[in-house]
Design a protein around this motif. Structure first.
Motif, PDB file in Angstrom:
ATOM      1  N   UNK A 138      33.554  17.252  37.081  1.00 23.33           N
ATOM      2  CA  UNK A 138      34.958  17.629  37.285  1.00 23.33           C
ATOM      3  C   UNK A 138      35.592  16.777  38.373  1.00 23.33           C
ATOM      4  N   UNK A 139      34.822  16.434  39.383  1.00 26.68           N
ATOM      5  CA  UNK A 139      35.362  15.573  40.442  1.00 26.68           C
ATOM      6  C   UNK A 139      35.725  14.195  39.941  1.00 26.68           C
ATOM      7  N   UNK A 140      34.867  13.606  39.140  1.00 24.15           N
ATOM      8  CA  UNK A 140      35.147  12.284  38.579  1.00 24.15           C
ATOM      9  C   UNK A 140      36.381  12.306  37.689  1.00 24.15           C
ATOM     10  N   UNK A 141      36.536  13.360  36.899  1.00 27.43           N
ATOM     11  CA  UNK A 141      37.678  13.439  35.984  1.00 27.43           C
ATOM     12  C   UNK A 141      38.992  13.694  36.718  1.00 27.43           C
ATOM     13  N   UNK A 142      38.949  14.484  37.775  1.00 31.58           N
ATOM     14  CA  UNK A 142      40.186  14.958  38.393  1.00 31.58           C
ATOM     15  C   UNK A 142      40.688  14.083  39.526  1.00 31.58           C
ATOM     16  N   UNK A 143      39.809  13.301  40.149  1.00 27.80           N
ATOM     17  CA  UNK A 143      40.234  12.536  41.311  1.00 27.80           C
ATOM     18  C   UNK A 143      41.149  11.379  40.925  1.00 27.80           C
ATOM     19  N   UNK A 144      42.051  11.032  41.830  1.00 32.24           N
ATOM     20  CA  UNK A 144      42.925   9.872  41.635  1.00 32.24           C
ATOM     21  C   UNK A 144      42.484   8.692  42.485  1.00 32.24           C
ATOM     22  N   UNK A 145      41.322   8.816  43.126  1.00 34.11           N
ATOM     23  CA  UNK A 145      40.831   7.750  44.006  1.00 34.11           C
ATOM     24  C   UNK A 145      39.318   7.666  43.861  1.00 34.11           C
ATOM     25  N   UNK A 146      38.672   6.691  44.459  1.00 34.11           N
ATOM     26  CA  UNK A 146      37.208   6.616  44.372  1.00 34.11           C
ATOM     27  C   UNK A 146      36.561   7.918  44.822  1.00 34.11           C
ATOM     28  N   UNK A 169      44.160  18.306  33.789  1.00 27.31           N
ATOM     29  CA  UNK A 169      43.394  17.438  34.677  1.00 27.31           C
ATOM     30  C   UNK A 169      42.019  17.062  34.144  1.00 27.31           C
ATOM     31  N   UNK A 170      41.565  17.739  33.066  1.00 26.47           N
ATOM     32  CA  UNK A 170      40.256  17.439  32.495  1.00 26.47           C
ATOM     33  C   UNK A 170      40.090  18.214  31.201  1.00 26.47           C
ATOM     34  N   UNK A 171      39.099  17.839  30.379  1.00 28.36           N
ATOM     35  CA  UNK A 171      38.762  18.654  29.209  1.00 28.36           C
ATOM     36  C   UNK A 171      38.241  20.022  29.632  1.00 28.36           C
ATOM     37  N   UNK A 172      38.421  21.021  28.780  1.00 28.76           N
ATOM     38  CA  UNK A 172      37.901  22.355  29.106  1.00 28.76           C
ATOM     39  C   UNK A 172      36.382  22.353  29.263  1.00 28.76           C
ATOM     40  N   UNK A 173      35.919  23.165  30.208  1.00 27.21           N
ATOM     41  CA  UNK A 173      34.496  23.361  30.470  1.00 27.21           C
ATOM     42  C   UNK A 173      34.105  24.746  29.967  1.00 27.21           C
ATOM     43  N   UNK A 174      32.987  24.811  29.212  1.00 27.03           N
ATOM     44  CA  UNK A 174      32.452  26.078  28.717  1.00 27.03           C
ATOM     45  C   UNK A 174      31.100  26.320  29.381  1.00 27.03           C
TER      46      UNK A 174
END
Length: 305
Positions: A138-146, A169-174
């Motif tokens: 989720x961090x990789x998908x949502x961040x706008x910076x490194x 901000x990201x695909x749904x997580x199940x």
């Protein structure tokens, strides 16, 4: 209530088998096509061609369908490192035009790990890895910076966090399962949907309740709740029995522990899942060659739930 088709390709299915089911799923108006993420047949029987890879399959289906949602119930954290998994899912999301959902879990089937040389740590460590993978993905998908992360099992340093998924901000997580403590907590923190697979109505009600309590404690107000059930529908007793025999099960057990019977019976039981809060039902289809089964469900069950 949204009905989703859920397949188990490790029981023996080629990509073409899955493509036929996915395209029927779309043509008939179901909401989604999901597949398990396993590398070995579960239980006795002919392994057929062997299992296909879940995310390779979904990448192909992303280009050969146009409407249905696509996802896994569920991808084990033991199979893939979190960074490459984030890249794969984001790419399939791009390829599908934003139709992907990621089910993620600890993994449980020791034999498939030993069969293909995949480490299988104890359950406590697998839960630790699940939490870290959820944080990283989720961090990789949502961040706008490194993006950087330092945990007990994974370390990410100044990742460019690319590619990004289409869905923001990201695909749904199940997240799913009947665990009483860790699963509800992780669902409340990370999931968009909680799924209870193959539970009785009472077990499903209790699991939903634990997640609702965890969401309340976390200050969350919304969660999608769903259930997965084996499906076996027939117009009469002979057709029900034929479909049950084909998948090696008896009708009484399927009626008690799944969605089996006439369309009216199945509609009634789906209604009981709706009463306890389920918004989606994943119909586990075990005979992938029986597309007439999907036709029957689409014509005589789906319009009434």
């Amino acid at each position: 209530m949204k009905l989703r088709i859920f397949t188990e390709p490790q029981e023996g299915a080629t990509y073409d088998d899955l493509l036929a089911v996915a395209q029927a799923t779309e043509r008939l108006g179901f909401d989604a096509f999901f597949r398990s993420d396993h590398y070995l047949r579960i239980g006795a029987g002919d392994p057929g061609p062997g299992s296909t890879d879940a995310w390779v399959t979904l990448a192909g289906l992303a280009r050969e369908t146009s409407r249905i949602r696509l996802g896994t119930l569920v991808t084990p954290v033991t199979f893939r490192l979190p960074g490459p998994l984030a890249i794969s899912v984001a790419q399939v999301d791009q390829m599908s035009g934003g139709r992907v959902e990621l089910g993620l879990g600890t993994g449980w089937f020791d034999a498939e790990h030993s069969a293909y040389g995949i480490p299988f740590p104890p359950v406590g460590e697998r839960f630790e890895r699940l939490e870290e993978q959820l944080e990283i993905i989720t961090g990789l998908w949502e961040t706008a910076k490194p993006y950087s992360f330092a945990g007990a099992h994974y370390r990410v340093q100044e990742s460019p966090a690319l590619p990004k998924p289409v869905q923001r901000p990201r695909p749904p997580i199940i997240i799913g399962g009947g665990g009483p403590r860790r699963t509800p907590r992780l669902a409340a923190r990370f999931a968009d949907e909680f799924n209870l697979p193959f539970g009785t109505l009472d077990a499903t009600r209790q699991a939903f309740g634990r997640v609702r309590e965890a969401c309340e404690a976390a200050g969350r107000e919304s969660m999608v709740y769903s259930a997965a059930q084996t499906v076996c529908v027939g117009r009469d007793e002979a057709e029900i029995a034929r479909r049950a025999a084909t998948i090696g099960q008896d009708v009484a057990s399927l009626r008690a522990g799944g969605l089996a019977g006439t369309p009216a019976e199945v509609m009634e039981k789906i209604g009981r899942f709706a009463e306890i809060g389920a918004e989606r039902i994943y119909l586990q289809v075990m005979d992938l060659a029986d597309l007439d089964h999907l036709e029957l469900i689409a014509a005589e069950v789906m319009p009434h739930v």
